[in-house]
Design a protein around this motif. Structure first.
Motif, PDB file in Angstrom:
ATOM      1  N   GLN A   7       0.861  -1.185   0.000  1.00  0.00           N
ATOM      2  CA  GLN A   7       0.000   0.000   0.000  1.00  0.00           C
ATOM      3  C   GLN A   7       0.894   1.231   0.000  1.00  0.00           C
ATOM      4  OE1 GLN A   7      -3.765  -0.098   2.062  1.00  0.00           O
ATOM      5  NE2 GLN A   7      -3.478   2.011   2.773  1.00  0.00           N
ATOM      6  N   VAL A   8       0.617   2.118  -0.937  1.00  0.00           N
ATOM      7  CA  VAL A   8       1.485   3.255  -1.213  1.00  0.00           C
ATOM      8  C   VAL A   8       0.665   4.533  -1.157  1.00  0.00           C
ATOM      9  CG1 VAL A   8       2.955   4.338  -2.977  1.00  0.00           C
ATOM     10  CG2 VAL A   8       2.963   1.844  -2.697  1.00  0.00           C
ATOM     11  N   ASP A   9       1.221   5.572  -0.533  1.00  0.00           N
ATOM     12  CA  ASP A   9       0.643   6.906  -0.630  1.00  0.00           C
ATOM     13  C   ASP A   9       1.319   7.621  -1.797  1.00  0.00           C
ATOM     14  OD1 ASP A   9      -1.073   6.514   1.465  1.00  0.00           O
ATOM     15  OD2 ASP A   9       0.166   7.551   2.949  1.00  0.00           O
ATOM     16  N   ALA A  10       0.532   7.997  -2.797  1.00  0.00           N
ATOM     17  CA  ALA A  10       1.072   8.572  -4.030  1.00  0.00           C
ATOM     18  C   ALA A  10       0.816  10.071  -4.101  1.00  0.00           C
ATOM     19  CB  ALA A  10       0.443   7.882  -5.244  1.00  0.00           C
ATOM     20  N   PHE A  11       1.709  10.768  -4.793  1.00  0.00           N
ATOM     21  CA  PHE A  11       1.707  12.226  -4.922  1.00  0.00           C
ATOM     22  C   PHE A  11       1.885  12.900  -3.567  1.00  0.00           C
ATOM     23  CE2 PHE A  11      -0.676  11.114  -8.885  1.00  0.00           C
ATOM     24  CZ  PHE A  11       0.293  11.560  -9.766  1.00  0.00           C
ATOM     25  N   THR A  12       2.784  12.322  -2.768  1.00  0.00           N
ATOM     26  CA  THR A  12       3.133  12.903  -1.475  1.00  0.00           C
ATOM     27  C   THR A  12       4.465  12.320  -1.027  1.00  0.00           C
ATOM     28  OG1 THR A  12       2.354  13.311   0.789  1.00  0.00           O
ATOM     29  CG2 THR A  12       1.976  11.117  -0.123  1.00  0.00           C
ATOM     30  N   THR A  76      -0.782   4.224 -10.979  1.00  0.00           N
ATOM     31  CA  THR A  76       0.342   3.996 -11.900  1.00  0.00           C
ATOM     32  C   THR A  76       1.635   4.492 -11.269  1.00  0.00           C
ATOM     33  OG1 THR A  76      -1.171   4.257 -13.771  1.00  0.00           O
ATOM     34  CG2 THR A  76       1.186   4.402 -14.236  1.00  0.00           C
ATOM     35  N   LEU A  77       1.581   5.668 -10.664  1.00  0.00           N
ATOM     36  CA  LEU A  77       2.748   6.200  -9.956  1.00  0.00           C
ATOM     37  C   LEU A  77       3.167   5.242  -8.845  1.00  0.00           C
ATOM     38  CD1 LEU A  77       4.437   9.005  -9.691  1.00  0.00           C
ATOM     39  CD2 LEU A  77       3.032   9.313  -7.660  1.00  0.00           C
ATOM     40  N   ALA A  78       2.190   4.745  -8.076  1.00  0.00           N
ATOM     41  CA  ALA A  78       2.486   3.815  -6.987  1.00  0.00           C
ATOM     42  C   ALA A  78       3.110   2.530  -7.512  1.00  0.00           C
ATOM     43  CB  ALA A  78       1.207   3.501  -6.211  1.00  0.00           C
ATOM     44  N   THR A 105       4.587   5.307 -20.016  1.00  0.00           N
ATOM     45  CA  THR A 105       5.929   5.126 -19.481  1.00  0.00           C
ATOM     46  C   THR A 105       6.069   5.842 -18.146  1.00  0.00           C
ATOM     47  OG1 THR A 105       6.780   7.074 -20.653  1.00  0.00           O
ATOM     48  CG2 THR A 105       6.929   4.934 -21.784  1.00  0.00           C
ATOM     49  N   ALA A 106       7.036   5.366 -17.362  1.00  0.00           N
ATOM     50  CA  ALA A 106       7.397   6.004 -16.097  1.00  0.00           C
ATOM     51  C   ALA A 106       8.908   6.100 -16.029  1.00  0.00           C
ATOM     52  CB  ALA A 106       6.861   5.207 -14.911  1.00  0.00           C
ATOM     53  N   THR A 107       9.407   7.246 -15.612  1.00  0.00           N
ATOM     54  CA  THR A 107      10.839   7.453 -15.423  1.00  0.00           C
ATOM     55  C   THR A 107      11.069   8.077 -14.058  1.00  0.00           C
ATOM     56  OG1 THR A 107      10.711   9.593 -16.558  1.00  0.00           O
ATOM     57  CG2 THR A 107      11.382   7.694 -17.881  1.00  0.00           C
ATOM     58  N   LYS A 108      12.267   7.845 -13.519  1.00  0.00           N
ATOM     59  CA  LYS A 108      12.595   8.349 -12.192  1.00  0.00           C
ATOM     60  C   LYS A 108      13.722   9.364 -12.292  1.00  0.00           C
ATOM     61  CE  LYS A 108      13.373   6.581  -7.502  1.00  0.00           C
ATOM     62  NZ  LYS A 108      13.571   5.352  -6.704  1.00  0.00           N
ATOM     63  N   GLY A 109      13.503  10.552 -11.756  1.00  0.00           N
ATOM     64  CA  GLY A 109      14.510  11.592 -11.789  1.00  0.00           C
ATOM     65  C   GLY A 109      15.561  11.409 -10.710  1.00  0.00           C
ATOM     66  N   SER A 110      16.639  12.168 -10.814  1.00  0.00           N
ATOM     67  CA  SER A 110      17.714  12.080  -9.827  1.00  0.00           C
ATOM     68  C   SER A 110      17.252  12.552  -8.453  1.00  0.00           C
ATOM     69  CB  SER A 110      18.914  12.918 -10.283  1.00  0.00           C
ATOM     70  OG  SER A 110      18.539  14.280 -10.476  1.00  0.00           O
ATOM     71  N   ASP A 111      16.156  13.334  -8.407  1.00  0.00           N
ATOM     72  CA  ASP A 111      15.609  13.804  -7.129  1.00  0.00           C
ATOM     73  C   ASP A 111      14.604  12.822  -6.538  1.00  0.00           C
ATOM     74  OD1 ASP A 111      13.551  14.123  -8.917  1.00  0.00           O
ATOM     75  OD2 ASP A 111      13.215  16.247  -8.521  1.00  0.00           O
ATOM     76  N   GLY A 112      14.392  11.683  -7.227  1.00  0.00           N
ATOM     77  CA  GLY A 112      13.464  10.679  -6.735  1.00  0.00           C
ATOM     78  C   GLY A 112      12.029  10.862  -7.194  1.00  0.00           C
ATOM     79  N   TRP A 113      11.716  11.994  -7.832  1.00  0.00           N
ATOM     80  CA  TRP A 113      10.365  12.218  -8.331  1.00  0.00           C
ATOM     81  C   TRP A 113      10.123  11.349  -9.565  1.00  0.00           C
ATOM     82  CZ3 TRP A 113       6.796  16.580  -7.134  1.00  0.00           C
ATOM     83  CH2 TRP A 113       7.126  17.218  -5.935  1.00  0.00           C
ATOM     84  N   ILE A 114       8.917  10.848  -9.695  1.00  0.00           N
ATOM     85  CA  ILE A 114       8.544   9.933 -10.773  1.00  0.00           C
ATOM     86  C   ILE A 114       7.679  10.679 -11.780  1.00  0.00           C
ATOM     87  CG2 ILE A 114       7.226   7.841 -11.336  1.00  0.00           C
ATOM     88  CD1 ILE A 114       7.918   6.882  -8.450  1.00  0.00           C
ATOM     89  N   THR A 115       7.989  10.503 -13.072  1.00  0.00           N
ATOM     90  CA  THR A 115       7.227  11.152 -14.140  1.00  0.00           C
ATOM     91  C   THR A 115       6.501  10.110 -14.977  1.00  0.00           C
ATOM     92  OG1 THR A 115       8.727  13.039 -14.258  1.00  0.00           O
ATOM     93  CG2 THR A 115       7.351  12.625 -16.185  1.00  0.00           C
ATOM     94  N   LEU A 116       5.202  10.302 -15.138  1.00  0.00           N
ATOM     95  CA  LEU A 116       4.359   9.461 -15.978  1.00  0.00           C
ATOM     96  C   LEU A 116       4.037  10.201 -17.266  1.00  0.00           C
ATOM     97  CD1 LEU A 116       1.727   8.340 -13.300  1.00  0.00           C
ATOM     98  CD2 LEU A 116       3.910   7.232 -13.853  1.00  0.00           C
ATOM     99  N   ASN A 117       3.974   9.457 -18.367  1.00  0.00           N
ATOM    100  CA  ASN A 117       3.613  10.011 -19.667  1.00  0.00           C
ATOM    101  C   ASN A 117       2.175   9.605 -19.974  1.00  0.00           C
ATOM    102  OD1 ASN A 117       3.945  11.220 -22.223  1.00  0.00           O
ATOM    103  ND2 ASN A 117       4.445   9.241 -23.128  1.00  0.00           N
ATOM    104  N   PHE A 118       1.231  10.544 -19.839  1.00  0.00           N
ATOM    105  CA  PHE A 118      -0.197  10.265 -19.965  1.00  0.00           C
ATOM    106  C   PHE A 118      -0.797  11.081 -21.115  1.00  0.00           C
ATOM    107  CE2 PHE A 118      -2.446   8.246 -16.110  1.00  0.00           C
ATOM    108  CZ  PHE A 118      -1.473   7.262 -16.005  1.00  0.00           C
ATOM    109  N   PRO A 119      -1.993  10.714 -21.566  1.00  0.00           N
ATOM    110  CA  PRO A 119      -2.629  11.469 -22.652  1.00  0.00           C
ATOM    111  C   PRO A 119      -3.263  12.769 -22.151  1.00  0.00           C
ATOM    112  CG  PRO A 119      -4.065   9.687 -21.947  1.00  0.00           C
ATOM    113  CD  PRO A 119      -2.783   9.519 -21.181  1.00  0.00           C
TER     114      PRO A 119
END
Length: 264
Positions: A7-12, A76-78, A105-119
């Motif tokens: 169980q994951v808390d996402a966007f926080t 998706t982020l979780a 797609t999902a990629t992870k930045g050097s700061d740990g933030w995750i980026t999703l590619n959505f429509p």
């Protein structure tokens, strides 16, 4: 059958903030009826089911009412967060998800933030004016896709203080937004109400920002935003519009790590 459960808390980046999602990592998916029942059993805003397919992953989302969602950002982020955290994917590897709505797609930045590619999802003036009874001060009411209504309110304060108890709202999946106050470090605020899908209010809604990104790009004349969803739990997103795609960027935190067991 048993599979890993998280169980994951996402966007926080803090416990009990953002939007909770259950993530189930399985070797194969149970029958759809079982997936639906697991979504109900977990009773969080979304349960994600992830299965490896060669170098990619199949991803499906189920709501707490047992229905399958067509698009979900926070789960998706979780899911991406868990794949990196468990070592199933390396931090510098791009994750490709195959979903009912297409490949993301999902990629992870050097700061740990995750980026999703959505429509990106456009909106147009709504012909249904019923919600004027719920939002008498609305500046605009628009239809976004086939399922969602977008309501622009005059101020951040009105978005924050809105009480979603009006019975007419029970029939709408409704995004409510306003430009942020001038002294705030974000560009716009929002809330999302989804009573038809069993959620009086969704704490943080990635897919709603697929609507908000092109909307605010047209309003503000720019394509990158800091966004705040002002639910009780609250959540922060970095949002960028790239043509017909929206980059949704956020953080995630694992709170539960265990196993989900189903008797054979």
């Amino acid at each position: 059958m048993e599979f890993r459960f998280f169980q994951v808390d996402a966007f926080t980046n803090r416990p009990f903030g953002g939007n909770p999602a259950a993530v189930c990592i399985a070797d194969q998916l149970p029958a759809d009826e079982v997936l639906s029942r697991i979504g109900k059993e977990n009773n969080v805003p979304m349960t994600a089911f992830v299965v490896r397919k060669n170098n990619d992953f199949i991803l499906r989302w189920f709501r707490p009412d047992g229905g399958e969602a067509q698009l979900c950002g926070h789960a998706t982020l979780a899911s991406a967060h868990i794949l990196w955290e468990t070592g199933m994917m390396l931090a510098d590897e791009e994750i490709r998800f195959h979903t009912i709505a297409g490949q993301f797609t999902a990629t992870k930045g050097s700061d740990g933030w995750i980026t999703l590619n959505f429509p990106a999802i456009g909106s147009e003036a709504a012909t249904d004016t019923t919600l004027l009874a719920v939002f008498p001060t609305a500046v605009e009411i628009l239809q976004a896709g086939v399922e969602r209504t977008l309501v622009l309110l005059p101020s951040e304060e009105e978005v924050r203080n809105f009480n979603p108890t009006h019975e007419l709202l029970q029939s709408y999946n409704c995004i409510v937004t306003a430009r942020a106050d001038a002294d705030k470090p974000y560009d716009f605020v929002s809330r999302f109400f989804a009573a038809p899908h069993g959620l009086t209010e969704d704490p943080v809604t990635g897919s709603a920002h697929c609507v908000l990104a092109p909307y605010w790009a047209a309003k503000l004349g720019k394509t990158t935003f800091n966004a705040l969803q002002v639910s009780a739990r609250g959540g922060e997103l970095r949002v960028a519009l790239h043509g017909d795609k929206v980059a949704l960027t956020g953080q995630a935190l694992t709170l539960i790590d265990g196993w989900f067991r189903l008797p054979e």
